[in-house]
Design a protein around this motif. Structure first.
Motif, mmCIF file in Angstrom:
data_model
loop_
_atom_site.group_PDB
_atom_site.id
_atom_site.type_symbol
_atom_site.label_atom_id
_atom_site.label_comp_id
_atom_site.label_asym_id
_atom_site.label_seq_id
_atom_site.Cartn_x
_atom_site.Cartn_y
_atom_site.Cartn_z
ATOM 1 N N PRO A 14 29.763 48.429 35.125
ATOM 2 C CA PRO A 14 30.038 49.344 36.255
ATOM 3 C C PRO A 14 31.021 48.753 37.265
ATOM 4 C CG PRO A 14 27.680 49.184 35.868
ATOM 5 C CD PRO A 14 28.314 48.141 35.014
ATOM 6 N N PHE A 15 30.937 47.438 37.480
ATOM 7 C CA PHE A 15 31.853 46.772 38.415
ATOM 8 C C PHE A 15 33.289 46.855 37.888
ATOM 9 C CE2 PHE A 15 33.735 43.350 40.841
ATOM 10 C CZ PHE A 15 33.036 43.378 42.026
ATOM 11 N N ALA A 16 33.440 46.562 36.587
ATOM 12 C CA ALA A 16 34.781 46.619 35.975
ATOM 13 C C ALA A 16 35.316 48.051 35.996
ATOM 14 C CB ALA A 16 34.712 46.098 34.547
ATOM 15 N N ARG A 17 34.430 49.014 35.722
ATOM 16 C CA ARG A 17 34.848 50.433 35.768
ATOM 17 C C ARG A 17 35.314 50.800 37.179
ATOM 18 N NH1 ARG A 17 30.543 51.805 32.067
ATOM 19 N NH2 ARG A 17 29.138 52.164 33.798
ATOM 20 N N SER A 31 54.183 45.163 41.269
ATOM 21 C CA SER A 31 52.989 44.319 41.434
ATOM 22 C C SER A 31 51.701 45.143 41.464
ATOM 23 C CB SER A 31 53.103 43.451 42.686
ATOM 24 O OG SER A 31 53.104 44.251 43.819
ATOM 25 N N ASN A 32 51.817 46.453 41.812
ATOM 26 C CA ASN A 32 50.649 47.342 41.737
ATOM 27 C C ASN A 32 50.058 47.294 40.332
ATOM 28 O OD1 ASN A 32 50.439 48.425 44.243
ATOM 29 N ND2 ASN A 32 51.725 50.181 43.834
ATOM 30 N N TRP A 33 50.919 47.505 39.325
ATOM 31 C CA TRP A 33 50.450 47.547 37.933
ATOM 32 C C TRP A 33 49.983 46.175 37.474
ATOM 33 C CZ3 TRP A 33 49.186 52.018 36.152
ATOM 34 C CH2 TRP A 33 49.850 53.161 36.587
ATOM 35 N N VAL A 34 50.759 45.141 37.871
ATOM 36 C CA VAL A 34 50.393 43.774 37.456
ATOM 37 C C VAL A 34 49.022 43.403 38.029
ATOM 38 C CG1 VAL A 34 51.042 41.345 37.592
ATOM 39 C CG2 VAL A 34 52.804 43.070 37.243
ATOM 40 N N LEU A 35 48.851 43.679 39.334
ATOM 41 C CA LEU A 35 47.568 43.369 39.985
ATOM 42 C C LEU A 35 46.430 44.170 39.353
ATOM 43 C CD1 LEU A 35 48.025 43.085 43.847
ATOM 44 C CD2 LEU A 35 46.885 41.498 42.357
ATOM 45 N N GLY A 41 39.299 52.658 40.589
ATOM 46 C CA GLY A 41 39.845 52.553 41.947
ATOM 47 C C GLY A 41 41.321 52.186 41.923
ATOM 48 N N GLY A 42 41.644 51.194 41.094
ATOM 49 C CA GLY A 42 43.038 50.759 40.992
ATOM 50 C C GLY A 42 43.941 51.861 40.480
ATOM 51 N N LEU A 43 43.454 52.575 39.445
ATOM 52 C CA LEU A 43 44.268 53.670 38.885
ATOM 53 C C LEU A 43 44.495 54.770 39.919
ATOM 54 C CD1 LEU A 43 43.026 54.214 35.221
ATOM 55 C CD2 LEU A 43 45.325 53.644 35.963
ATOM 56 N N ILE A 44 43.441 55.112 40.655
ATOM 57 C CA ILE A 44 43.555 56.195 41.652
ATOM 58 C C ILE A 44 44.627 55.849 42.683
ATOM 59 C CG2 ILE A 44 42.373 57.344 43.581
ATOM 60 C CD1 ILE A 44 39.783 57.115 41.911
ATOM 61 N N VAL A 45 44.551 54.647 43.277
ATOM 62 C CA VAL A 45 45.516 54.335 44.353
ATOM 63 C C VAL A 45 46.927 54.094 43.806
ATOM 64 C CG1 VAL A 45 44.052 53.515 46.220
ATOM 65 C CG2 VAL A 45 44.675 51.943 44.434
ATOM 66 N N THR A 46 47.012 53.504 42.607
ATOM 67 C CA THR A 46 48.357 53.233 42.071
ATOM 68 C C THR A 46 49.080 54.544 41.731
ATOM 69 O OG1 THR A 46 47.454 51.200 41.152
ATOM 70 C CG2 THR A 46 49.603 51.847 40.368
ATOM 71 N N ILE A 47 48.369 55.436 41.060
ATOM 72 C CA ILE A 47 48.992 56.728 40.723
ATOM 73 C C ILE A 47 49.311 57.500 42.003
ATOM 74 C CG2 ILE A 47 48.600 58.947 39.573
ATOM 75 C CD1 ILE A 47 46.982 57.368 37.465
ATOM 76 N N PRO A 59 30.029 50.484 43.762
ATOM 77 C CA PRO A 59 30.835 50.746 44.971
ATOM 78 C C PRO A 59 31.727 49.565 45.389
ATOM 79 C CG PRO A 59 28.590 51.465 45.307
ATOM 80 C CD PRO A 59 28.605 50.773 43.991
ATOM 81 N N ILE A 60 31.215 48.336 45.228
ATOM 82 C CA ILE A 60 32.021 47.163 45.628
ATOM 83 C C ILE A 60 33.234 47.027 44.697
ATOM 84 C CG2 ILE A 60 31.979 44.662 46.093
ATOM 85 C CD1 ILE A 60 30.015 46.123 47.834
ATOM 86 N N GLY A 61 33.001 47.287 43.403
ATOM 87 C CA GLY A 61 34.115 47.249 42.439
ATOM 88 C C GLY A 61 35.154 48.302 42.772
ATOM 89 N N LEU A 62 34.662 49.491 43.125
ATOM 90 C CA LEU A 62 35.582 50.580 43.500
ATOM 91 C C LEU A 62 36.402 50.171 44.720
ATOM 92 C CD1 LEU A 62 36.289 53.559 42.790
ATOM 93 C CD2 LEU A 62 34.671 54.242 44.518
ATOM 94 N N PHE A 63 35.741 49.530 45.654
ATOM 95 C CA PHE A 63 36.401 49.062 46.876
ATOM 96 C C PHE A 63 37.523 48.076 46.540
ATOM 97 C CE2 PHE A 63 36.191 48.312 51.399
ATOM 98 C CZ PHE A 63 35.592 49.476 51.847
ATOM 99 N N ILE A 64 37.209 47.149 45.633
ATOM 100 C CA ILE A 64 38.225 46.156 45.231
ATOM 101 C C ILE A 64 39.390 46.864 44.527
ATOM 102 C CG2 ILE A 64 38.655 44.150 43.728
ATOM 103 C CD1 ILE A 64 35.761 43.291 44.331
ATOM 104 N N GLY A 65 39.051 47.807 43.656
ATOM 105 C CA GLY A 65 40.098 48.551 42.951
ATOM 106 C C GLY A 65 40.978 49.329 43.907
ATOM 107 N N LEU A 66 40.359 49.916 44.928
ATOM 108 C CA LEU A 66 41.136 50.708 45.891
ATOM 109 C C LEU A 66 42.024 49.829 46.779
ATOM 110 C CD1 LEU A 66 38.405 53.281 47.005
ATOM 111 C CD2 LEU A 66 40.430 53.779 45.680
#
Lengths: 93, 138
Positions: free
Chosen positions: B43-46, B24-28, B51-57, B107-114
């Motif tokens: 920037p938000f999408a980036r 679900s990490n990858w799916v999310l 963020g998502g890639l950093i925490v998932t890896i 920063p908010i996008g990064l937060f969501i990604g993390l």
């Protein structure tokens, strides 16, 4: 006025420093306690290694994410404060 | 006998949660990134993607290191575990620092990604709880 602006940015950097320090302290203690208990459990009952590892992995990931959040907030306070330009402009007049 | 089956069931739940979280990490990550790309600023999408890639890896590497480190049949040296931990920590710290300092991401996008891993763990726990209550009710 400029002194006040400077004071604001000094306060931001101080808050960032204390924030990440407190977060690292708490997360370090939490991770250490979790790891200690897991290793003790595996030493007592090596067969439970898989089960303990999975539970600990999930716990460690949760704790680590808290520390990463604190790091992000601290970096935002220093490098990307959303109100930095407005406040600098306010005090410059 | 009864205790053995309880233990086996508990191991199954643990393994199921881990498998669910890993997938679900990858799916999310993919779904939130797509949502960000479609509905938010670049920037938000980036921020969400990085963020998502950093925490998932990070999560996958942590899982790999821990599985090797705590397997009683083939224990890894504690120094190797420590070095790997610090390398992972320093790399993710430097990447987050550069992303924020260079204003590459919102920063908010990064937060969501993390929050991808936390969200998937919470989701897995809620599904397991639902299964538990549902099974007990039946």
């Amino acid at each position: 006025m400029e002194a006040q602006a400077l004071q604001f940015f000094i306060a931001c950097v101080t808050a960032a420093g204390f924030g990440i320090a407190i977060a690292a302290f708490g997360c370090g203690i939490g991770q250490g306690m979790g790891l200690k208990s897991a290793v003790e459990g595996i030493a007592r009952n090596p067969e439970s290694s898989g089960k303990v590892t999975v539970t600990m992995l999930i716990g460690l990931a949760m704790i680590e994410s808290l520390c990463i959040y604190a790091l992000v907030v601290s970096l935002i306070l220093i490098y990307a404060h959303p109100q930095a330009a407005a406040i600098a402009g306010l005090f410059a007049h | 006998m009864n205790r053995n089956s309880e233990q086996r069931q508990s191991v199954n739940i643990q393994q199921r949660i881990l498998t669910f979280v890993t997938r679900s990490n990858w799916v999310l990550l993919v779904s939130v990134s797509l949502l960000g790309l479609l509905a938010a600023s670049p920037p938000f999408a980036r921020g969400i993607i990085f963020g998502g890639l950093i925490v998932t890896i990070n999560f996958h590497l942590l899982a790999k290191t821990l599985k090797k480190a705590l397997n009683p049949q083939q224990l890894t040296s504690p120094n190797v575990v420590l070095v790997k931990y610090y390398i992972r920590f320093i790399i993710s710290g430097v990447i987050i620092f550069l992303l924020i300092q260079q204003h590459v991401v919102n920063p908010i996008g990064l937060f969501i990604g993390l929050s991808v891993v936390v969200a998937s763990i919470t989701l897995a726990t809620m599904i397991e709880l639902k299964n538990l209550f549902f099974k007990e009710a039946v």
